[in-house]
Scaffold this motif. Structure first.
Motif, PDB file in Angstrom:
ATOM      1  N   TYR A  31       0.775  -0.860   0.163  1.00 29.30           N
ATOM      2  CA  TYR A  31      -0.151   0.095  -0.161  1.00 29.30           C
ATOM      3  C   TYR A  31       1.019   0.779   0.261  1.00 29.30           C
ATOM      4  CZ  TYR A  31      -3.085   3.961   1.903  1.00 29.30           C
ATOM      5  OH  TYR A  31      -3.951   5.011   1.723  1.00 29.30           O
ATOM      6  N   ASN A  32       0.283   2.029  -1.024  1.00 31.38           N
ATOM      7  CA  ASN A  32       1.195   2.842  -1.487  1.00 31.38           C
ATOM      8  C   ASN A  32       0.498   4.174  -0.694  1.00 31.38           C
ATOM      9  OD1 ASN A  32       2.511   5.459  -2.738  1.00 31.38           O
ATOM     10  ND2 ASN A  32       3.693   4.585  -3.616  1.00 31.38           N
ATOM     11  N   GLU A  33       0.890   5.248   0.404  1.00 31.25           N
ATOM     12  CA  GLU A  33      -0.060   5.834   0.535  1.00 31.25           C
ATOM     13  C   GLU A  33      -0.489   7.305   0.406  1.00 31.25           C
ATOM     14  OE1 GLU A  33      -2.430   8.787   4.384  1.00 31.25           O
ATOM     15  OE2 GLU A  33      -0.386   6.724   5.207  1.00 31.25           O
ATOM     16  N   LYS A  34       1.209   7.212   0.078  1.00 33.77           N
ATOM     17  CA  LYS A  34       1.430   8.500  -1.063  1.00 33.77           C
ATOM     18  C   LYS A  34       0.765   8.346  -2.484  1.00 33.77           C
ATOM     19  CE  LYS A  34       5.094  11.671  -3.411  1.00 33.77           C
ATOM     20  NZ  LYS A  34       6.268  11.686  -3.465  1.00 33.77           N
ATOM     21  N   ASP A  35       0.859   8.139  -3.290  1.00 36.70           N
ATOM     22  CA  ASP A  35       0.252   7.314  -4.549  1.00 36.70           C
ATOM     23  C   ASP A  35      -0.904   6.158  -5.148  1.00 36.70           C
ATOM     24  OD1 ASP A  35       2.716   8.166  -5.727  1.00 36.70           O
ATOM     25  OD2 ASP A  35       3.936   6.178  -5.595  1.00 36.70           O
ATOM     26  N   LYS A  36      -0.952   5.992  -3.769  1.00 37.04           N
ATOM     27  CA  LYS A  36      -2.963   5.672  -3.395  1.00 37.04           C
ATOM     28  C   LYS A  36      -3.100   4.825  -4.084  1.00 37.04           C
ATOM     29  CE  LYS A  36      -4.231   8.683  -0.727  1.00 37.04           C
ATOM     30  NZ  LYS A  36      -4.156   8.632   0.882  1.00 37.04           N
ATOM     31  N   GLU A  37      -2.514   3.845  -3.989  1.00 37.18           N
ATOM     32  CA  GLU A  37      -1.350   2.940  -5.166  1.00 37.18           C
ATOM     33  C   GLU A  37      -1.640   1.294  -4.143  1.00 37.18           C
ATOM     34  OE1 GLU A  37       0.481   3.285  -9.283  1.00 37.18           O
ATOM     35  OE2 GLU A  37       1.631   1.854  -7.968  1.00 37.18           O
ATOM     36  N   ILE A  38      -2.568   0.320  -4.352  1.00 33.65           N
ATOM     37  CA  ILE A  38      -2.378  -0.840  -3.481  1.00 33.65           C
ATOM     38  C   ILE A  38      -2.210  -2.196  -4.251  1.00 33.65           C
ATOM     39  CG2 ILE A  38      -4.868  -2.381  -2.100  1.00 33.65           C
ATOM     40  CD1 ILE A  38      -5.964  -0.030  -1.823  1.00 33.65           C
ATOM     41  N   LYS A  39      -1.761  -3.089  -4.117  1.00 33.69           N
ATOM     42  CA  LYS A  39      -1.391  -4.416  -4.302  1.00 33.69           C
ATOM     43  C   LYS A  39      -1.616  -5.123  -3.215  1.00 33.69           C
ATOM     44  CE  LYS A  39       0.672  -7.237  -7.764  1.00 33.69           C
ATOM     45  NZ  LYS A  39       2.159  -7.626  -8.682  1.00 33.69           N
ATOM     46  N   PHE A  56      -6.398  -7.783  -4.620  1.00 27.72           N
ATOM     47  CA  PHE A  56      -7.055  -6.680  -4.372  1.00 27.72           C
ATOM     48  C   PHE A  56      -5.739  -5.371  -5.242  1.00 27.72           C
ATOM     49  CE2 PHE A  56      -8.626  -9.156  -1.089  1.00 27.72           C
ATOM     50  CZ  PHE A  56      -9.646  -7.774  -1.050  1.00 27.72           C
ATOM     51  N   VAL A  57      -6.757  -4.819  -6.832  1.00 29.51           N
ATOM     52  CA  VAL A  57      -5.288  -4.167  -7.390  1.00 29.51           C
ATOM     53  C   VAL A  57      -6.043  -3.204  -7.412  1.00 29.51           C
ATOM     54  CG1 VAL A  57      -3.667  -3.633  -9.146  1.00 29.51           C
ATOM     55  CG2 VAL A  57      -4.102  -6.289  -8.027  1.00 29.51           C
ATOM     56  N   LYS A  58      -4.917  -2.026  -7.133  1.00 30.75           N
ATOM     57  CA  LYS A  58      -5.753  -0.121  -8.012  1.00 30.75           C
ATOM     58  C   LYS A  58      -4.347   0.542  -8.618  1.00 30.75           C
ATOM     59  CE  LYS A  58      -6.875   4.412  -6.621  1.00 30.75           C
ATOM     60  NZ  LYS A  58      -5.771   5.037  -7.571  1.00 30.75           N
ATOM     61  N   GLU A  59      -3.607   0.408  -9.688  1.00 29.65           N
ATOM     62  CA  GLU A  59      -1.928   1.027  -9.889  1.00 29.65           C
ATOM     63  C   GLU A  59      -2.517   1.468 -11.468  1.00 29.65           C
ATOM     64  OE1 GLU A  59       1.126  -2.602  -8.256  1.00 29.65           O
ATOM     65  OE2 GLU A  59      -0.371  -3.537 -10.342  1.00 29.65           O
ATOM     66  N   ASN A  60      -1.724   2.804 -11.085  1.00 32.77           N
ATOM     67  CA  ASN A  60      -1.355   3.283 -12.682  1.00 32.77           C
ATOM     68  C   ASN A  60      -1.584   2.677 -13.671  1.00 32.77           C
ATOM     69  OD1 ASN A  60      -2.383   6.686 -10.999  1.00 32.77           O
ATOM     70  ND2 ASN A  60      -1.041   6.208 -10.562  1.00 32.77           N
ATOM     71  N   THR A  61      -0.866   1.743 -13.196  1.00 33.36           N
ATOM     72  CA  THR A  61      -0.190   0.582 -14.224  1.00 33.36           C
ATOM     73  C   THR A  61      -0.715  -0.054 -15.088  1.00 33.36           C
ATOM     74  OG1 THR A  61       1.642  -0.241 -13.990  1.00 33.36           O
ATOM     75  CG2 THR A  61       2.391   1.619 -14.608  1.00 33.36           C
ATOM     76  N   HIS A  62      -1.675  -0.812 -13.901  1.00 37.02           N
ATOM     77  CA  HIS A  62      -2.545  -2.298 -14.505  1.00 37.02           C
ATOM     78  C   HIS A  62      -3.943  -1.241 -14.273  1.00 37.02           C
ATOM     79  CE1 HIS A  62      -2.073  -6.464 -12.962  1.00 37.02           C
ATOM     80  NE2 HIS A  62      -2.175  -6.440 -14.152  1.00 37.02           N
ATOM     81  N   PRO A  63      -4.979  -0.861 -14.670  1.00 36.22           N
ATOM     82  CA  PRO A  63      -6.088  -0.134 -14.689  1.00 36.22           C
ATOM     83  C   PRO A  63      -6.781  -1.527 -15.228  1.00 36.22           C
ATOM     84  CG  PRO A  63      -5.183   0.119 -16.952  1.00 36.22           C
ATOM     85  CD  PRO A  63      -3.909  -0.733 -16.831  1.00 36.22           C
ATOM     86  N   PRO A  64      -7.937  -0.740 -14.963  1.00 32.76           N
ATOM     87  CA  PRO A  64      -9.449  -2.826 -14.529  1.00 32.76           C
ATOM     88  C   PRO A  64      -9.429  -3.176 -15.770  1.00 32.76           C
ATOM     89  CG  PRO A  64      -9.874  -0.776 -13.110  1.00 32.76           C
ATOM     90  CD  PRO A  64      -8.744  -0.157 -13.815  1.00 32.76           C
TER      91      PRO A  64
END
Length: 333
Positions: A31-39, A56-64
Protein backbone atom coordinates in the motif's frame (compact mmCIF):
# COMPACT_ATOMS: atom_id res chain seq x y z
CA UNK A 1 -4.43 -1.26 5.01
CA UNK A 2 -6.26 -4.37 6.21
CA UNK A 3 -8.37 -6.77 4.17
CA UNK A 4 -10.30 -9.03 6.50
CA UNK A 5 -12.74 -11.91 6.40
CA UNK A 6 -15.70 -9.52 6.11
CA UNK A 7 -14.28 -8.00 2.90
CA UNK A 8 -13.46 -11.43 1.49
CA UNK A 9 -16.95 -12.75 2.20
CA UNK A 10 -18.53 -9.74 0.46
CA UNK A 11 -16.40 -10.37 -2.60
CA UNK A 12 -17.10 -14.10 -2.66
CA UNK A 13 -20.82 -13.33 -2.46
CA UNK A 14 -20.45 -11.06 -5.52
CA UNK A 15 -19.02 -14.03 -7.41
CA UNK A 16 -21.69 -16.43 -6.06
CA UNK A 17 -18.99 -18.48 -4.31
CA UNK A 18 -20.10 -20.40 -1.26
CA UNK A 19 -17.76 -21.58 1.47
CA UNK A 20 -16.84 -21.20 5.13
CA UNK A 21 -13.68 -19.08 5.28
CA UNK A 22 -11.17 -20.40 7.82
CA UNK A 23 -8.13 -18.22 7.12
CA UNK A 24 -6.96 -15.30 4.99
CA UNK A 25 -3.22 -15.08 4.33
CA UNK A 26 -1.52 -12.34 2.27
CA UNK A 27 1.14 -13.40 -0.23
CA UNK A 28 1.67 -9.74 -1.16
CA UNK A 29 0.56 -6.72 0.87
CA UNK A 30 1.54 -3.40 -0.68
CA UNK A 31 0.00 0.00 0.00
CA UNK A 32 1.49 3.30 -1.12
CA UNK A 33 -0.41 6.02 0.67
CA UNK A 34 1.26 8.81 -1.30
CA UNK A 35 0.35 7.41 -4.74
CA UNK A 36 -2.84 5.75 -3.49
CA UNK A 37 -1.79 2.42 -4.98
CA UNK A 38 -2.74 -0.96 -3.56
CA UNK A 39 -1.70 -4.49 -4.37
CA UNK A 40 -2.90 -7.18 -1.99
CA UNK A 41 -2.90 -10.82 -3.04
CA UNK A 42 -4.56 -13.09 -0.49
CA UNK A 43 -4.88 -16.83 -0.19
CA UNK A 44 -8.32 -17.65 1.19
CA UNK A 45 -8.69 -21.01 2.93
CA UNK A 46 -11.99 -22.74 3.66
CA UNK A 47 -13.27 -25.50 5.88
CA UNK A 48 -15.35 -27.02 3.07
CA UNK A 49 -13.69 -26.29 -0.29
CA UNK A 50 -10.31 -25.82 -1.99
CA UNK A 51 -8.46 -22.50 -1.46
CA UNK A 52 -8.89 -19.44 -3.66
CA UNK A 53 -6.75 -16.40 -4.42
CA UNK A 54 -8.38 -12.97 -4.15
CA UNK A 55 -6.51 -10.01 -5.62
CA UNK A 56 -7.06 -6.33 -4.78
CA UNK A 57 -5.28 -3.99 -7.19
CA UNK A 58 -5.19 -0.24 -7.75
CA UNK A 59 -2.17 0.64 -9.89
CA UNK A 60 -1.83 3.35 -12.50
CA UNK A 61 0.05 0.96 -14.78
CA UNK A 62 -2.49 -1.83 -14.31
CA UNK A 63 -6.00 -0.44 -14.89
CA UNK A 64 -9.17 -2.56 -14.57
CA UNK A 65 -9.73 -2.93 -18.33
CA UNK A 66 -6.26 -4.46 -18.72
CA UNK A 67 -6.87 -6.83 -15.79
CA UNK A 68 -10.10 -7.87 -17.52
CA UNK A 69 -8.26 -8.50 -20.81
CA UNK A 70 -5.58 -10.49 -18.99
CA UNK A 71 -8.29 -12.56 -17.33
CA UNK A 72 -10.01 -13.23 -20.67
CA UNK A 73 -6.67 -14.36 -22.11
CA UNK A 74 -5.97 -16.61 -19.12
CA UNK A 75 -9.36 -18.27 -19.43
CA UNK A 76 -8.92 -18.73 -23.18
CA UNK A 77 -5.62 -20.51 -22.58
CA UNK A 78 -7.30 -22.70 -19.97
CA UNK A 79 -10.06 -23.59 -22.46
CA UNK A 80 -7.33 -24.67 -24.91
CA UNK A 81 -5.62 -27.04 -22.50
CA UNK A 82 -3.08 -24.86 -20.66
CA UNK A 83 -2.94 -25.73 -16.97
CA UNK A 84 -3.74 -22.38 -15.35
CA UNK A 85 -6.05 -21.33 -12.50
CA UNK A 86 -9.75 -20.91 -13.19
CA UNK A 87 -10.89 -17.29 -12.91
CA UNK A 88 -14.35 -16.62 -11.53
CA UNK A 89 -16.89 -14.42 -13.24
CA UNK A 90 -19.69 -12.18 -12.00
CA UNK A 91 -22.22 -10.55 -14.30
CA UNK A 92 -20.07 -11.40 -17.31
CA UNK A 93 -16.96 -9.77 -15.81
CA UNK A 94 -13.84 -11.27 -14.24
CA UNK A 95 -12.73 -7.95 -12.74
CA UNK A 96 -15.05 -6.17 -10.32
CA UNK A 97 -14.80 -2.85 -8.47
CA UNK A 98 -14.68 -2.85 -4.66
CA UNK A 99 -14.15 0.01 -2.18
CA UNK A 100 -11.23 -0.21 0.26
CA UNK A 101 -10.69 2.78 2.56
CA UNK A 102 -12.86 4.81 0.23
CA UNK A 103 -10.85 3.88 -2.86
CA UNK A 104 -12.11 1.86 -5.80
CA UNK A 105 -9.89 -1.16 -6.34
CA UNK A 106 -10.04 -3.89 -8.97
CA UNK A 107 -10.84 -7.33 -7.61
CA UNK A 108 -10.42 -10.78 -9.16
CA UNK A 109 -10.88 -14.30 -7.79
CA UNK A 110 -9.15 -17.44 -9.03
CA UNK A 111 -8.31 -20.94 -7.89
CA UNK A 112 -5.20 -21.42 -5.77
CA UNK A 113 -2.72 -23.33 -7.91
CA UNK A 114 -0.24 -24.76 -5.44
CA UNK A 115 3.32 -24.03 -4.38
CA UNK A 116 5.70 -22.36 -6.79
CA UNK A 117 8.76 -24.21 -8.11
CA UNK A 118 11.98 -23.31 -6.32
CA UNK A 119 14.82 -24.36 -8.67
CA UNK A 120 15.47 -25.23 -12.30
CA UNK A 121 17.21 -28.11 -14.09
CA UNK A 122 17.57 -29.13 -17.75
CA UNK A 123 14.32 -31.08 -17.85
CA UNK A 124 12.31 -28.21 -16.35
CA UNK A 125 13.91 -25.72 -18.76
CA UNK A 126 12.77 -27.93 -21.66
CA UNK A 127 9.25 -28.18 -20.20
CA UNK A 128 9.11 -24.40 -19.71
CA UNK A 129 10.05 -23.91 -23.35
CA UNK A 130 7.33 -26.32 -24.39
CA UNK A 131 4.78 -24.50 -22.24
CA UNK A 132 5.71 -21.12 -23.70
CA UNK A 133 5.64 -22.54 -27.23
CA UNK A 134 2.17 -23.90 -26.64
CA UNK A 135 0.93 -20.61 -25.16
CA UNK A 136 2.36 -18.68 -28.11
CA UNK A 137 0.86 -21.09 -30.64
CA UNK A 138 -2.59 -20.91 -29.02
CA UNK A 139 -2.41 -17.12 -28.81
CA UNK A 140 -1.34 -16.77 -32.44
CA UNK A 141 -3.98 -19.19 -33.73
CA UNK A 142 -6.65 -17.46 -31.65
CA UNK A 143 -5.51 -13.95 -32.66
CA UNK A 144 -5.30 -13.04 -28.95
CA UNK A 145 -4.45 -9.48 -27.94
CA UNK A 146 -4.49 -7.72 -24.57
CA UNK A 147 -3.91 -4.08 -25.49
CA UNK A 148 -0.58 -3.29 -23.88
CA UNK A 149 3.04 -4.38 -24.17
CA UNK A 150 5.06 -6.41 -21.67
CA UNK A 151 8.19 -5.45 -19.73
CA UNK A 152 10.33 -7.54 -22.11
CA UNK A 153 10.08 -5.55 -25.34
CA UNK A 154 13.31 -5.71 -27.34
CA UNK A 155 12.57 -2.44 -29.16
CA UNK A 156 10.73 -0.76 -26.29
CA UNK A 157 10.80 -0.99 -22.50
CA UNK A 158 13.03 -3.96 -21.73
CA UNK A 159 13.81 -4.80 -18.10
CA UNK A 160 16.53 -7.31 -18.99
CA UNK A 161 18.62 -5.02 -21.19
CA UNK A 162 21.78 -3.48 -19.78
CA UNK A 163 22.46 -1.39 -22.88
CA UNK A 164 21.29 1.94 -21.45
CA UNK A 165 23.51 1.51 -18.39
CA UNK A 166 26.40 0.52 -20.68
CA UNK A 167 25.90 3.72 -22.69
CA UNK A 168 25.79 5.82 -19.52
CA UNK A 169 29.10 4.34 -18.42
CA UNK A 170 30.61 4.92 -21.85
CA UNK A 171 29.38 8.47 -22.24
CA UNK A 172 30.71 9.28 -18.76
CA UNK A 173 34.18 8.11 -19.85
CA UNK A 174 34.27 5.27 -17.34
CA UNK A 175 35.29 2.61 -19.89
CA UNK A 176 37.84 2.50 -22.67
CA UNK A 177 36.61 4.85 -25.40
CA UNK A 178 37.71 2.63 -28.30
CA UNK A 179 36.02 -0.49 -26.88
CA UNK A 180 32.91 1.53 -26.10
CA UNK A 181 32.76 2.75 -29.69
CA UNK A 182 33.28 -0.75 -31.14
CA UNK A 183 30.68 -2.41 -28.90
CA UNK A 184 28.15 0.34 -29.52
CA UNK A 185 28.69 0.03 -33.27
CA UNK A 186 28.24 -3.76 -33.35
CA UNK A 187 25.17 -3.54 -31.14
CA UNK A 188 23.60 -0.87 -33.34
CA UNK A 189 24.24 -2.90 -36.52
CA UNK A 190 22.49 -5.95 -35.15
CA UNK A 191 19.65 -3.92 -33.65
CA UNK A 192 19.02 -2.20 -36.98
CA UNK A 193 18.77 -5.57 -38.75
CA UNK A 194 16.18 -6.63 -36.18
CA UNK A 195 14.30 -3.34 -36.52
CA UNK A 196 13.94 -3.76 -40.30
CA UNK A 197 12.12 -7.08 -39.83
CA UNK A 198 10.27 -6.41 -36.57
CA UNK A 199 6.87 -5.32 -37.91
CA UNK A 200 6.66 -8.39 -40.14
CA UNK A 201 6.96 -10.80 -37.19
CA UNK A 202 4.01 -12.36 -35.32
CA UNK A 203 2.98 -10.31 -32.26
CA UNK A 204 0.25 -11.61 -29.95
CA UNK A 205 -0.70 -11.89 -26.29
CA UNK A 206 1.76 -13.63 -23.99
CA UNK A 207 1.74 -14.51 -20.29
CA UNK A 208 4.77 -12.26 -19.93
CA UNK A 209 6.59 -13.80 -16.96
CA UNK A 210 7.28 -17.51 -17.25
CA UNK A 211 9.78 -17.60 -14.35
CA UNK A 212 9.73 -20.59 -11.99
CA UNK A 213 8.00 -18.64 -9.21
CA UNK A 214 4.93 -18.50 -11.49
CA UNK A 215 4.95 -22.23 -12.19
CA UNK A 216 3.59 -25.22 -10.31
CA UNK A 217 3.19 -28.93 -10.91
CA UNK A 218 -0.39 -30.19 -10.93
CA UNK A 219 -0.85 -33.94 -11.21
CA UNK A 220 2.71 -34.20 -12.50
CA UNK A 221 2.09 -31.64 -15.26
CA UNK A 222 3.51 -28.12 -15.48
CA UNK A 223 1.05 -25.28 -15.00
CA UNK A 224 1.34 -21.49 -14.92
CA UNK A 225 -0.25 -18.63 -12.98
CA UNK A 226 0.08 -14.85 -12.49
CA UNK A 227 -0.84 -12.80 -15.57
CA UNK A 228 0.00 -9.45 -13.99
CA UNK A 229 2.60 -8.72 -16.69
CA UNK A 230 0.68 -10.35 -19.56
CA UNK A 231 0.58 -8.27 -22.72
CA UNK A 232 1.16 -8.25 -26.45
CA UNK A 233 4.65 -9.03 -27.64
CA UNK A 234 6.63 -10.12 -30.69
CA UNK A 235 6.73 -13.86 -30.07
CA UNK A 236 10.31 -14.65 -31.07
CA UNK A 237 11.59 -11.75 -28.94
CA UNK A 238 9.51 -12.90 -25.99
CA UNK A 239 10.88 -16.42 -26.36
CA UNK A 240 14.52 -15.29 -26.37
CA UNK A 241 14.25 -12.75 -23.55
CA UNK A 242 12.21 -14.98 -21.24
CA UNK A 243 14.35 -17.98 -22.19
CA UNK A 244 17.45 -16.03 -21.16
CA UNK A 245 15.71 -14.91 -17.97
CA UNK A 246 14.97 -18.57 -17.23
CA UNK A 247 18.54 -19.62 -17.97
CA UNK A 248 20.42 -16.73 -16.37
CA UNK A 249 18.42 -15.75 -13.30
CA UNK A 250 16.55 -18.75 -11.88
CA UNK A 251 17.89 -20.64 -8.83
CA UNK A 252 19.69 -23.82 -9.90
CA UNK A 253 18.88 -27.35 -8.82
CA UNK A 254 21.53 -29.30 -6.90
CA UNK A 255 24.36 -30.41 -9.16
CA UNK A 256 24.15 -27.48 -11.57
CA UNK A 257 26.51 -24.50 -11.65
CA UNK A 258 26.58 -21.17 -13.48
CA UNK A 259 28.55 -22.91 -16.23
CA UNK A 260 25.36 -24.85 -17.04
CA UNK A 261 23.27 -21.76 -17.72
CA UNK A 262 23.92 -21.65 -21.52
CA UNK A 263 22.67 -25.24 -21.75
CA UNK A 264 19.52 -24.27 -19.85
CA UNK A 265 18.69 -21.81 -22.62
CA UNK A 266 19.37 -24.46 -25.28
CA UNK A 267 16.95 -26.83 -23.55
CA UNK A 268 14.34 -24.08 -23.26
CA UNK A 269 14.66 -23.35 -26.98
CA UNK A 270 14.49 -27.04 -27.93
CA UNK A 271 11.30 -27.41 -25.91
CA UNK A 272 9.78 -24.29 -27.47
CA UNK A 273 10.21 -25.34 -31.09
CA UNK A 274 8.57 -28.73 -30.44
CA UNK A 275 5.33 -26.78 -29.89
CA UNK A 276 5.87 -23.78 -32.15
CA UNK A 277 8.55 -24.03 -34.87
CA UNK A 278 9.89 -20.65 -35.92
CA UNK A 279 9.08 -19.18 -39.33
CA UNK A 280 11.89 -18.31 -41.75
CA UNK A 281 11.47 -14.62 -40.87
CA UNK A 282 11.83 -15.41 -37.16
CA UNK A 283 14.87 -17.62 -37.77
CA UNK A 284 16.52 -14.76 -39.66
CA UNK A 285 16.43 -12.47 -36.60
CA UNK A 286 16.94 -15.14 -33.92
CA UNK A 287 20.73 -14.90 -33.80
CA UNK A 288 20.74 -11.10 -33.61
CA UNK A 289 18.12 -11.05 -30.84
CA UNK A 290 19.98 -13.66 -28.81
CA UNK A 291 23.39 -12.03 -29.34
CA UNK A 292 22.55 -8.46 -28.36
CA UNK A 293 20.44 -9.65 -25.43
CA UNK A 294 23.02 -12.03 -23.98
CA UNK A 295 25.99 -9.74 -24.65
CA UNK A 296 24.49 -6.82 -22.71
CA UNK A 297 22.34 -8.76 -20.26
CA UNK A 298 21.19 -6.49 -17.43
CA UNK A 299 22.79 -8.35 -14.51
CA UNK A 300 26.09 -8.63 -16.43
CA UNK A 301 26.18 -4.85 -16.79
CA UNK A 302 24.70 -3.62 -13.51
CA UNK A 303 23.65 -6.00 -10.76
CA UNK A 304 25.93 -9.03 -10.39
CA UNK A 305 28.88 -8.85 -8.02
CA UNK A 306 31.25 -8.87 -11.00
CA UNK A 307 29.06 -6.75 -13.28
CA UNK A 308 30.66 -4.03 -15.37
CA UNK A 309 29.35 -1.25 -13.15
CA UNK A 310 30.61 -2.85 -9.92
CA UNK A 311 34.01 -3.69 -11.41
CA UNK A 312 34.33 -0.03 -12.40
CA UNK A 313 33.27 1.09 -8.92
CA UNK A 314 35.97 -1.15 -7.43
CA UNK A 315 38.52 0.14 -9.99
CA UNK A 316 39.33 -3.40 -11.15
CA UNK A 317 40.63 -2.26 -14.51
CA UNK A 318 41.94 -5.60 -15.74
CA UNK A 319 38.62 -7.32 -15.11
CA UNK A 320 36.77 -4.43 -16.72
CA UNK A 321 38.89 -4.90 -19.82
CA UNK A 322 38.27 -8.66 -19.86
CA UNK A 323 34.51 -8.18 -19.60
CA UNK A 324 34.48 -5.58 -22.37
CA UNK A 325 36.40 -7.98 -24.63
CA UNK A 326 33.93 -10.75 -23.78
CA UNK A 327 31.01 -8.49 -24.75
CA UNK A 328 32.79 -7.43 -27.95
CA UNK A 329 33.60 -11.04 -28.92
CA UNK A 330 29.99 -12.08 -28.35
CA UNK A 331 28.67 -9.30 -30.59
CA UNK A 332 31.24 -10.12 -33.29
CA UNK A 333 30.25 -13.78 -33.68
Amino acid sequence: MNIGVIDVNKILTSYNINGQVSNVFDFIHYYNEKDKEIKIISKVEFTNREPLVVKFVKENTHPPHIIESQSVFSEYLRSQGILTPRRYVSGGKYCLSYKVNGMDVAVTVEDYFGEEIKAIDFNLAYQMGQLMGKIHRISENGNCLIGRSTIFDLLGYNEVSGYNTFRELGEAGKINAEMYRKIKGLYSERLERIRLSWRKLPRFATQGDISINNLSYTGGNLGIFDYNIAGDQTLVGDMVLEGLLTANEMDLSDGLTDNDRPELFKQFYKGYITERPLSDEEKNVLSDIYTISSALWFTKIKYNENSLEKLIDRNEREKVGELLHEIYDTLQR
